[in-house]
Every structure is written in structure tokens, then in C-alpha cells.
Design an enzyme around this catalytic site. Structure first.
Site, PDB file in Angstrom:
ATOM      1  N   HIS A  73      46.876  -9.248  -1.457  1.00  0.00           N
ATOM      2  CA  HIS A  73      47.909  -9.156  -2.487  1.00  0.00           C
ATOM      3  C   HIS A  73      48.259 -10.554  -3.019  1.00  0.00           C
ATOM      4  O   HIS A  73      48.416 -10.746  -4.234  1.00  0.00           O
ATOM      5  CB  HIS A  73      49.138  -8.465  -1.896  1.00  0.00           C
ATOM      6  CG  HIS A  73      50.251  -8.230  -2.857  1.00  0.00           C
ATOM      7  ND1 HIS A  73      50.135  -7.405  -3.953  1.00  0.00           N
ATOM      8  CD2 HIS A  73      51.516  -8.720  -2.892  1.00  0.00           C
ATOM      9  CE1 HIS A  73      51.282  -7.388  -4.613  1.00  0.00           C
ATOM     10  NE2 HIS A  73      52.139  -8.188  -3.989  1.00  0.00           N
ATOM     11  N   GLN A  75      46.326 -13.226  -3.014  1.00  0.00           N
ATOM     12  CA  GLN A  75      45.189 -13.691  -3.803  1.00  0.00           C
ATOM     13  C   GLN A  75      45.185 -13.036  -5.181  1.00  0.00           C
ATOM     14  O   GLN A  75      44.902 -13.675  -6.186  1.00  0.00           O
ATOM     15  CB  GLN A  75      43.877 -13.390  -3.078  1.00  0.00           C
ATOM     16  CG  GLN A  75      43.554 -14.351  -1.968  1.00  0.00           C
ATOM     17  CD  GLN A  75      43.394 -15.761  -2.469  1.00  0.00           C
ATOM     18  OE1 GLN A  75      44.119 -16.653  -2.052  1.00  0.00           O
ATOM     19  NE2 GLN A  75      42.473 -16.000  -3.371  1.00  0.00           N
ATOM     20  N   ASP A  76      45.525 -11.758  -5.208  1.00  0.00           N
ATOM     21  CA  ASP A  76      45.585 -11.024  -6.467  1.00  0.00           C
ATOM     22  C   ASP A  76      46.639 -11.635  -7.391  1.00  0.00           C
ATOM     23  O   ASP A  76      46.395 -11.829  -8.579  1.00  0.00           O
ATOM     24  CB  ASP A  76      45.883  -9.555  -6.194  1.00  0.00           C
ATOM     25  CG  ASP A  76      45.843  -8.713  -7.449  1.00  0.00           C
ATOM     26  OD1 ASP A  76      44.876  -8.842  -8.226  1.00  0.00           O
ATOM     27  OD2 ASP A  76      46.779  -7.913  -7.646  1.00  0.00           O
ATOM     28  N   HIS A  77      47.788 -11.960  -6.839  1.00  0.00           N
ATOM     29  CA  HIS A  77      48.856 -12.587  -7.639  1.00  0.00           C
ATOM     30  C   HIS A  77      48.399 -13.925  -8.202  1.00  0.00           C
ATOM     31  O   HIS A  77      48.648 -14.227  -9.374  1.00  0.00           O
ATOM     32  CB  HIS A  77      50.110 -12.798  -6.783  1.00  0.00           C
ATOM     33  CG  HIS A  77      51.079 -11.671  -6.855  1.00  0.00           C
ATOM     34  ND1 HIS A  77      52.110 -11.631  -7.750  1.00  0.00           N
ATOM     35  CD2 HIS A  77      51.170 -10.533  -6.129  1.00  0.00           C
ATOM     36  CE1 HIS A  77      52.796 -10.524  -7.587  1.00  0.00           C
ATOM     37  NE2 HIS A  77      52.247  -9.839  -6.607  1.00  0.00           N
TER      38      HIS A  77
END
Length: 109
Positions: A73, A75-77
């Protein structure tokens, strides 16, 4: 490790918000304000990168890391903030071109 992950999420979210916020002034011809907001976003993005680097360096030292949904999550942000910045900067460039080409016209935006 969770503290670092939450810090990445926080800084990345802040950066993304600054980048998106830069669109409104750019749309209305306030390019300097838009650039200021991009710079503020860049500062937050740099802080997020520094936190991410801590995780990368720890893994490079051989410290075992469990990949969690929370880490993914984060890394996604971070990746989302980077993508948003790229798109917003392209849009601001379009606004700059628009206003330069129409500076003698009475154009309502």
C-alpha cells in the site's frame, strides 16, 4: 518498520495532494502559485523517498523483511504520487502554452 511504512504513506499522500492542488491556480493562469505547490509536493515526495530508501538499505544489508499488504500500500501511494506529479506538470505546461497564446485575447476560463 511499520513506522517507516506509515510515514511513506503520509508523505506520499501529502505530495499527491499538493500536486493536485496545483491544477486550480494553473487553470486560472496563476502559474507561479501552481509552481509553488509543485515545489511543496516535491519536498514531501523527497521525504517519502528517504523513508523508502531506509527500507531498501535495510534489505540490502541482509535484514529480512516480510512483505505486507501495508508495505505494498505504501509503495502504491508513492508510485501514485509520482505519476500524479508527472501528469499535473504536463497539464500545467498545457495551461502555460494556452495563456501565452491567448494573452491578448479576452478569454474566460
Amino acid at each position: 518498520m511499520e513506522t517507516i511504512i506509515f510515514t511513506i504513506i503520509s508523505y506520499s499522500g501529502d505530495a499527491r495532494n499538493f500536486f493536485l492542488e496545483a491544477l486550480a491556480p494553473a487553470k486560472n493562469g496563476y502559474i507561479e502559485k501552481a509552481v509553488e505547490l509543485i515545489k511543496q509536493g516535491d519536498e514531501k515526495l523527497e521525504l517519502a523517498h528517504k523513508e523508502q530508501t531506509k527500507l531498501i538499505q535495510a534489505e540490502a544489508r541482509g535484514e529480512k523483511m516480510e512483505i505486507s499488504l501495508l508495505m505494498i500500500h505504501a509503495q502504491d501511494h508513492l508510485m501514485n504520487a509520482i505519476t500524479v506529479k508527472q501528469l499535473v506538470c504536463e497539464m500545467i505546461d498545457i495551461y502555460i502554452t494556452f495563456f501565452e497564446n491567448n494573452k491578448n485575447d479576452c478569454v474566460e476560463v
